[in-house]
Design a protein around this motif. Sequence first.
Motif, PDB file in Angstrom:
ATOM      1  N   GLY B  49       0.827  -1.205   0.000  1.00 17.03           N
ATOM      2  CA  GLY B  49       0.000   0.000   0.000  1.00 17.03           C
ATOM      3  C   GLY B  49       0.858   1.251   0.000  1.00 17.03           C
ATOM      4  O   GLY B  49       0.630   2.180  -0.781  1.00 17.03           O
ATOM      5  N   VAL B  51       4.014   1.483  -0.929  1.00 18.27           N
ATOM      6  CA  VAL B  51       4.788   1.548  -2.172  1.00 18.27           C
ATOM      7  C   VAL B  51       3.924   2.087  -3.322  1.00 18.27           C
ATOM      8  O   VAL B  51       4.397   2.880  -4.139  1.00 18.27           O
ATOM      9  CB  VAL B  51       5.359   0.153  -2.524  1.00 18.27           C
ATOM     10  N   GLY B  52       2.652   1.687  -3.340  1.00 20.43           N
ATOM     11  CA  GLY B  52       1.768   2.123  -4.425  1.00 20.43           C
ATOM     12  C   GLY B  52       1.551   3.623  -4.473  1.00 20.43           C
ATOM     13  O   GLY B  52       1.228   4.183  -5.522  1.00 20.43           O
ATOM     14  N   THR B  53       1.741   4.306  -3.343  1.00 19.87           N
ATOM     15  CA  THR B  53       1.518   5.755  -3.337  1.00 19.87           C
ATOM     16  C   THR B  53       2.751   6.533  -3.802  1.00 19.87           C
ATOM     17  O   THR B  53       2.639   7.685  -4.222  1.00 19.87           O
ATOM     18  CB  THR B  53       1.181   6.263  -1.913  1.00 19.87           C
ATOM     19  N   PRO B  55       5.141   6.356  -6.411  1.00 23.98           N
ATOM     20  CA  PRO B  55       5.365   6.915  -7.755  1.00 23.98           C
ATOM     21  C   PRO B  55       4.571   8.200  -7.996  1.00 23.98           C
ATOM     22  O   PRO B  55       5.095   9.157  -8.579  1.00 23.98           O
ATOM     23  CB  PRO B  55       4.888   5.800  -8.696  1.00 23.98           C
ATOM     24  N   HIS B  56       3.320   8.248  -7.533  1.00 26.37           N
ATOM     25  CA  HIS B  56       2.560   9.476  -7.731  1.00 26.37           C
ATOM     26  C   HIS B  56       3.039  10.594  -6.819  1.00 26.37           C
ATOM     27  O   HIS B  56       3.381  11.686  -7.272  1.00 26.37           O
ATOM     28  CB  HIS B  56       1.066   9.244  -7.521  1.00 26.37           C
TER      29      HIS B  56
END
Lengths: 222, 435
Positions: B49, B51-53, B55-56
């Motif tokens: 979770g 990690v998914g945030t 890049p943006h």
Amino acid sequence: MTTNNLPQGSGSGSAFASFDRGFSKLEDFLNGISALAIFFVMILGVTQVLSRKLLNLPILGYIDFIEQSMVIFAFFGIAYCQRLGGHVRMDLFMAKFNDRPLYFFEALATLVGLIVITILIDTSWLHFLRAYQLGDSTIDIGMPIWPAKLIIPLAFGMLWIRFALQLIGFIRLIINPNAEIIAVPVIEDVTDIARHEIEDALGEEAAKQAKFDEMYNKKRKK
Amino acid sequence: MEMDPLLAGVIGMGALIVMVFLGVRVYIAATLVGMLGIVSIIGWDAGTGIVGTIPHSKSTLYSLSVLPMFILIGYLAFHAGITTAAFDAAKKWVGWVPGGLAVATVFSAAGFAAVSGASTATAAVFSRVAIPEMLNNGYDRRLAAGVVAAGGTLASLIPPSAILVIYAIIVEESVGALLLAGFIPGIVSALIYALIIMGRATVNPKLGPPVRGFTFNDRMKSLPGTFPIIAVIGIIFSAIYGGWATPTEAGALGAFVVLIFAFFHGMRTKELKDALFETAKLTVMIFSIIWGVLVFVRFLGFSGLPEAFAEWILGLPLPPTAIIILILCGYAILGMFMDAIGMLLLTLPVVFPAVIGLGFDPIWFGIIVVKMVEICLITPPIGLNCYVVNGVRPDIPLSDVFRGIGPFFIADVITVGLFIAFPWLITWLPQTLLN
């Protein structure tokens, strides 16, 4: 650094090669949008300074616009860059291998990329979904954030296809190392890199004319 | 499967090194290790979770938007006729000193560096502009080739410099301070190059005879062509110092000014398109590696490895100066094998806290490290700048280029020594202007 060998001649008639060519066009197009976004950021920046300083009228939501458009140039070209081997890596050891061992390690590195991007597509999609459902917006002018967050899993989807193409390309070469090179970047030595730098600075003509000391190179290549 | 964080950190660092050596792209390797590391410490759902945030969230920071602007300035600069104008002006102003044309090459390369951040490209352009004129005037071939290869390295220090912006972002220092800080060290490097040339040409006048015969009028007339250089320096400095524009806005203005000049100088639409495409490619490369490494940095934060490493470094029975010299030697070795940006991003998360723990200034360290990676561009085994010179001028053997570099390498070692002995050479300008 590596570069792409465009498929040419025999073997390029296969479905794999023509898919690679078609997909490359899509990548080029997206990188073009990224290039336009950079141009837009430049124009917006100039307009912002002039209008704020001369007319005392700053552009409303300037920082919001820039931050949201950054996703374009941060991600649209990601598969294009992967195709051209532009992402930073160290090929010190890879350059020592040839044929099968080289293609094996290349395939392994590509597989790692494929796995990482698979997970990232999933998690960045969730990140987008949260923003969409909660209706997140920017601080200044309340632009919705979800479109920018949606771009990321989509761009990763492009990158996933590119990694898959490269993986197939390398496996193909492991099976038959003498096959024509399709859809994979090949390792450049220092003279190829130097040639690219010359091309950037002085144009294609100069890059074509560039010659390097063969003697010294042979010595370097053990 | 939760694990001792510090152990996870050590294993992760090792795994990252192995993967990078095996040819995995740095952004992929850093993301994978960072992700697995975070997952091993806080579990799958929470870990992925986070990690998914990244890049943006890490690629939409306003401060990063300056990067494509600086890169664009660099690509446009080749089309604005700046090199010829700068070399011509430098020749008329300083050509009369011993080794005058070589000295002029140093100063015009430094001037061009103010609009281009790329060392190798600067070397390529000056191979074409300066080497023919030096050879026509009977200059020593090795000196001519060496000064061009070395002159190119000034580009990374003199603002606008993309690599200094990346350093600032990764160690969370002020972008403006780093950019200002590079200015004096860039000039000092150029001056030391010039002194070495003059010294050698005085002892052996055959190396490089002075060129004379320019009137004051000639000199004044040579100045307008250098206007884009003055404009870009002026815009960026006054914006950072006066605060009337953000670095991105200053970069946008600079790019715009150079664009106008390039059009007047006959740049075609296709060349603009190529420059924008190259800018986009380099931009996505830099952004990818930034968010990839920041995933890894997040993991390092969980693991406590940087603190442990800093503690270990601080416990070494050596004076700080000795330790910093060892660290710099490590960078010199790494720089022989790796791209500067990749190397900085991979090492700084661990090395930087230790260096700060030793009491060194973060701005100072940034400049020193960038200077070190630049030195690697002219030293064997790779020495990319030397290859570029040889490629443009195949009549000058590579062995001569490398021999020609020798004195400039010594000059660089002296320069780094000066910066270590007198850190205020680096810190004075940003401290004075920004406080």
